[in-house]
Design a protein around this motif. Structure first.
Motif, short mmCIF file in Angstrom:
data_model
loop_
_atom_site.label_atom_id
_atom_site.label_comp_id
_atom_site.label_asym_id
_atom_site.label_seq_id
_atom_site.Cartn_x
_atom_site.Cartn_y
_atom_site.Cartn_z
N HIS A 109 4.51 26.27 -45.95
CA HIS A 109 4.76 25.47 -46.81
C HIS A 109 5.74 26.03 -47.99
CE1 HIS A 109 1.42 22.54 -46.07
NE2 HIS A 109 0.73 23.70 -45.85
N ALA A 110 5.62 27.37 -48.21
CA ALA A 110 6.39 27.84 -49.22
C ALA A 110 7.79 28.21 -48.71
CB ALA A 110 5.92 28.96 -49.92
N HIS A 111 8.05 28.10 -47.28
CA HIS A 111 9.19 28.84 -46.57
C HIS A 111 9.74 29.87 -46.81
CE1 HIS A 111 9.88 24.42 -45.55
NE2 HIS A 111 9.75 23.90 -46.74
N ILE A 112 8.64 30.65 -46.93
CA ILE A 112 8.90 32.16 -47.20
C ILE A 112 8.50 32.82 -45.85
CG2 ILE A 112 7.80 34.23 -48.41
CD1 ILE A 112 6.63 32.44 -50.49
N PRO A 113 9.39 33.88 -45.37
CA PRO A 113 9.22 34.37 -44.20
C PRO A 113 7.92 35.60 -44.24
CG PRO A 113 11.13 35.37 -45.43
CD PRO A 113 10.80 34.31 -46.06
N ILE A 114 7.38 35.75 -42.96
CA ILE A 114 6.13 36.48 -42.93
C ILE A 114 6.42 37.76 -42.50
CG2 ILE A 114 3.87 36.79 -41.75
CD1 ILE A 114 3.82 33.75 -41.36
N ASP A 115 6.03 38.95 -43.24
CA ASP A 115 6.19 40.24 -42.72
C ASP A 115 5.29 40.67 -41.53
OD1 ASP A 115 6.98 42.95 -42.37
OD2 ASP A 115 5.69 43.38 -44.42
N THR A 116 6.01 40.76 -40.47
CA THR A 116 5.30 40.98 -38.90
C THR A 116 5.51 42.49 -38.71
OG1 THR A 116 7.21 40.11 -37.80
CG2 THR A 116 5.49 38.48 -38.11
N THR A 117 6.14 43.36 -39.56
CA THR A 117 6.36 44.66 -39.13
C THR A 117 4.98 45.41 -38.67
OG1 THR A 117 8.23 44.76 -40.92
CG2 THR A 117 6.94 46.55 -39.94
N PRO A 118 3.87 45.24 -39.26
CA PRO A 118 2.51 45.81 -38.80
C PRO A 118 2.44 45.29 -37.37
CG PRO A 118 2.37 45.28 -41.03
CD PRO A 118 3.56 44.68 -40.53
N ILE A 119 2.55 44.19 -36.90
CA ILE A 119 2.37 43.74 -35.48
C ILE A 119 3.17 44.47 -34.46
CG2 ILE A 119 2.35 41.74 -34.07
CD1 ILE A 119 1.43 40.16 -36.11
N GLY A 120 4.42 44.60 -34.98
CA GLY A 120 5.62 45.07 -34.16
C GLY A 120 5.31 46.61 -34.01
N ASP A 121 4.82 47.24 -35.09
CA ASP A 121 4.78 48.48 -35.15
C ASP A 121 3.53 48.90 -34.07
OD1 ASP A 121 6.72 49.22 -36.79
OD2 ASP A 121 5.18 49.59 -38.39
N ALA A 122 2.40 48.09 -34.27
CA ALA A 122 1.38 48.18 -33.24
C ALA A 122 1.59 47.99 -31.80
CB ALA A 122 0.25 47.39 -33.73
N TRP A 123 2.49 46.72 -31.67
CA TRP A 123 2.99 46.57 -30.31
C TRP A 123 3.92 47.64 -29.55
CZ3 TRP A 123 1.51 43.91 -26.18
CH2 TRP A 123 2.38 43.60 -25.26
N LEU A 124 4.61 48.34 -30.46
CA LEU A 124 5.63 49.23 -30.19
C LEU A 124 4.94 50.48 -29.56
CD1 LEU A 124 8.55 50.18 -29.64
CD2 LEU A 124 8.27 51.08 -31.91
N VAL A 125 3.55 50.86 -30.18
CA VAL A 125 2.73 52.04 -29.66
C VAL A 125 2.24 51.62 -28.23
CG1 VAL A 125 0.74 53.38 -30.17
CG2 VAL A 125 2.24 52.81 -31.87
N ILE A 126 1.83 50.33 -28.27
CA ILE A 126 1.00 49.95 -27.04
C ILE A 126 2.25 49.82 -25.75
CG2 ILE A 126 -0.09 48.04 -25.85
CD1 ILE A 126 -1.25 47.29 -28.26
N LYS A 127 3.40 49.60 -26.14
CA LYS A 127 4.69 49.43 -25.20
C LYS A 127 4.82 50.80 -24.85
CE LYS A 127 9.14 47.62 -24.57
NZ LYS A 127 10.38 47.19 -25.21
#
Length: 804
Positions: A109-127
């Motif tokens: 609604h606010a057209h604000i980007p979401i900070d997905t850095t924690p998801i990327g960091d967690a996925w990088l560890v899994i990868k």
């Protein structure tokens, strides 16, 4: 309440579940005892989880394929999580995703980007963890293709967890159907294979079989009571107790008989399985971490180490002129004039070969007996660089063993061959593989026999040029020395062989050194607490053949040269008039043999009282090798033909049965039925074979509609088929059978036998065409799948898919 609980605990289902869990505990215990450097503490719990999940799936409306796919998927996923240690990273990923989810709608609604850095960091560890595990698995699997043993405890533990997961899942699935044999049979086979190799905790196999017997009795009782209750058949409650007593009694009796009576057979089976295809089994066992009992372990612990010819020192045997056997070889003709001399071939008459040296003398590792029929080749091939020796042996004083020179090929009497390594069953195995065959002794009570053997026709030049890359089976068995061997023996070996560059020159140096020791029959037995070789070399410094041969084998092994101890008789005296060897008790002898790759075992004579064995220096000085002996070649060709016929006989029988069925039995089967019934059954076969092409026939669909779908499908296949002519006439026969089937539905009693004949002939023509159509459909589907994969893998296809 308590009564219900007791009834539940005493029910067949609960007892069966307890027995299954105990059986899995026995299985994991037996496997764990045979593994080295493998984490086995979770094996039982993995089995419990897999069995309970599969048991639950068996109660649902799930077929076997779906359940198998589900269990494999669950097992691989869980194994990957455990192996890569992804439990915490996955939990962190879940928390990161859960934290981001509430932000999605407000951000939109606010057209604000979401900070997905924690998801990327967690996925990088899994990868990263997954990539590291994948690399370890690839490295471990590399050993399977390149014959390189890669020891990785983590990957090895993962492999075993997957194996027992699948075994336990199989157990749980068939336990839900109360099928005891199908449930536990894979577990028994797996445990038998592992304990057969390792020789550890073999009793667990007996316990597992006992659980199988108990489950068979309990579930059989449960199945019967369920049927009685469904049919409302009254039965006495005492049946439960009578059945329980009978099951327990029979299990104990059968188990006791199985455990006590064939105690020798268990060992024989274990040893037979161990030596079958031993090289490939050892490679797989090393990769999976299965340990094997060492030569100095239980295989030989019950044997008393000794010097084989020691008993001949007493009782006058060493000087006895008593004839033991007379041997003719046919190499030289009889000579009428005894004063004439001839260059007599020198042969040693071997009977027993020892491989395991302990400080007190010699024993043999496990030697599996094989009953050999008369005129059966022991070595399934002709050896290059060897010549055939024909032996005509007359035993004056039978010893219960056969005697021969070189490598025994065959004998004209049945005997028992005790193999440490049985020759490869491959009829066309290479020579290096054939030369690794290892026989302890050949047992027979015959007083006369004819035999054929191979003896090497080798030169000093060839032995010096021989490779030092020894087969694994040779190095493992014939370089073994006890840890208690005194260091000064190894030091002496290094001193003797210093400056010698080849295995042959090292062996000759050891032989020459030992021949400086005086030969003496008046020597004491080695002290019980002394190593035989050390005692002879440094203290006694004189002796008879057993001491010399033992010392040479030990010194050769200490120098990195595979060697073994052989006992039998020296050549004896040659009677030129009758062209035969006279072997007496005083000729009892022991000697050493050295292994050379691609050449085999070569005799060496370290005993000072015997002439040294002289070999030709070069090929020019050597006696030419005879062409392949016709008798041996014929015998080998006959053996190969018999073996090929033996293995192909089942296929020939199956082929004959199929020909007989389609030519005669099928016609009789249908013609003995009423004509309408025969046509109906023929149409059902048409439907079953055509259903994969036309699809399932619905309830509202008539036979004619099904026929139209089938014909259309075959027409489409014919357009792209190489078998257009073969499929062209299928439509007529399909229409004919469909019309005849519909006639049976409305005029059942008016169908004549001739119409059944017509239907059968049409079906015989149609059957092959339907199979061709199904094969074409499968090939077309595979080709289409490959085409789609190629299109999908193109960059433009990927970009188009991404833009969508």
């Amino acid at each position: 309440m308590i009564g219900r609980l007791v009834d539940k605990l005493m029910s067949a289902d609960f007892i069966g579940l307890v027995l299954l869990l105990t059986a899995l505990q026995t299985l994991t215990s037996g496997i764990a005892s045979s593994l080295r450097n493998t984490d086995t503490k979770y094996f039982f719990w993995v089995c419990c989880i897999a069995m309970l999940i599969a048991l639950g799936l068996s109660k649902l409306k799930v077929n076997g394929i779906q359940a198998s796919a589900g269990m494999i998927a669950i097992g691989l996923l869980g194994l990957w999580i455990l192996g890569a240690r992804l439990s915490n990273p996955l939990f962190d990923l879940g928390k990161a995703i859960a934290a981001v989810l509430p932000q999605i709608i407000p951000a939109m609604h606010a057209h604000i980007p979401i900070d997905t850095t924690p998801i990327g960091d967690a996925w990088l560890v899994i990868k990263d963890a997954s990539n590291a595990l994948s690399l370890r698995i690839q490295t471990w699997l590399f050993g399977l293709n390149e014959s390189v043993t890669v020891s990785d405890p983590l990957v090895r533990s993962m492999a075993w967890i997957l194996i027992i997961w699948l075994i336990a899942a199989w157990t749980g699935w068939f336990a839900g159907r109360r099928n005891a044999i199908a449930s536990l049979l894979p577990s028994i086979i797996l445990l038998a294979a592992i304990t057969a190799y390792s020789g550890l905790r073999i009793y667990t196999l007996w316990i597992l079989v006992s659980f199988l017997l108990l489950l068979m009795g309990i579930w059989n009782y449960k199945n019967h009571t369920t049927q009685w209750e469904s049919r409302k058949i009254d039965y006495s409650d005492s049946i439960r107790y009578d059945a329980s007593q009978a099951v327990l009694f029979l299990t104990i009796i059968i188990g006791a008989v199985m455990f006590i009576t064939p105690s020798i057979s268990w060992r024989e089976i274990r040893d037979y399985l161990r030596e079958r295809n031993q090289s490939s089994e050892n490679e797989a066992a090393n990769l999976l971490g299965i340990q094997q009992q060492s030569v100095s372990g239980p295989n030989v612990r019950h044997q008393n180490p000794s010097l084989p010819r020691e008993h001949l020192l007493s009782g006058g045997y060493a000087q006895s002129e008593k004839i033991v056997m007379i041997i003719r070889t046919g190499e030289l003709p009889p000579i009428g004039n005894p004063s004439m001399t001839a260059d007599v071939p020198r042969h040693y008459w071997r009977s027993v070969t020892y491989d395991a040296y302990v400080e007190g003398g010699w024993v043999t590792s496990s030697a599996v007996p094989q009953n050999v029929q008369a005129n059966t080749p022991l070595i399934p091939g002709l050896l290059n660089g060897y010549k055939t020796l024909h032996l005509d042996v007359k035993m004056v004083e039978p010893e219960g063993k056969l005697f021969w020179s070189g490598i025994l090929f065959s004998a004209d009497i049945p005997f028992k061959a005790n193999w440490r390594i049985r020759p490869q069953s491959n009829l066309f195995a290479d020579q290096s593989t054939l030369l690794q065959a290892d026989m302890f002794a050949a047992l027979s009570s015959a007083t006369a026999y004819k035999a054929q053997s191979y003896i090497p026709n080798v030169t000093v030049e060839e032995l010096r040029l021989a490779s030092t890359e020894y087969p694994e089976e040779i190095t493992k068995r014939y370089l073994e020395l006890p840890d208690s061997l005194p260091a000064r023996v190894r030091e002496l070996a290094a001193e003797i062989t210093q400056g010698q560059n080849t295995a042959y020159d090292k062996a000759k140096a050891i032989e020459s050194y030992l021949r400086t020791y005086p030969y003496d029959l008046n020597v004491p037995a080695p002290p019980e607490d002394r190593d035989v070789a050390d005692y002879f070399l440094f203290d006694l410094k004189r002796g008879y053949c057993d001491y010399y041969a033992t010392a040479m084998v030990v010194l050769a092994r200490a120098s990195g040269i595979p060697a073994r101890f052989v006992s039998g008789y020296s050549p004896g005296s040659y009677d030129a008039v009758s062209a035969q060897y006279i072997v007496r008790e005083l000729n009892a002898h022991s000697w050493a043999e050295i292994y050379f790759p691609e050449i085999g075992w070569v005799e060496f004579e370290p005993t000072a009282s015997e002439p040294v064995i002289n070999l030709a220096l070069t090929k020019d000085q050597n006696t030419p090798v005879q062409p392949s002996d016709s008798a041996a070649t014929k015998l080998l060709n006959r053996f190969r033909l018999e073996t090929a016929l033996y293995w192909s006989a089942p296929l020939v029988v199956i082929l004959c049965v199929l020909i007989l069925y389609f030519a005669f039995i099928e016609r009789w089967r249908y013609m003995r039925l009423a004509p309408a019934t025969a046509i109906e059954q023929i149409y059902r076969r048409l439907y079953r074979l055509g259903r994969p092409l036309a699809g399932e026939r619905t309830r509202a669909e008539t036979a004619s509609e099904f026929m139209e779908k089938l014909v259309i499908r075959i027409d489409r296949l014919r357009e792209h088929s190489r078998f257009t002519k073969l499929l062209f006439s299928a439509q007529n026969d399909i229409e004919l059978l469909t019309d005849m089937y519909q006639d049976t539905l409305f005029s059942h009693s008016n169908i004549q036998k001739q119409e059944a004949h017509t239907a059968l002939r049409a079906w015989k023509r149609l059957r092959l065409r339907l199979w061709v159509a199904r094969i074409n459909a499968g090939l077309n589907a595979s080709a289409l799948s490959r085409r789609l994969r190629r299109i999908w893998s193109r960059p433009e296809a990927t970009q188009t898919h991404g833009s969508m």
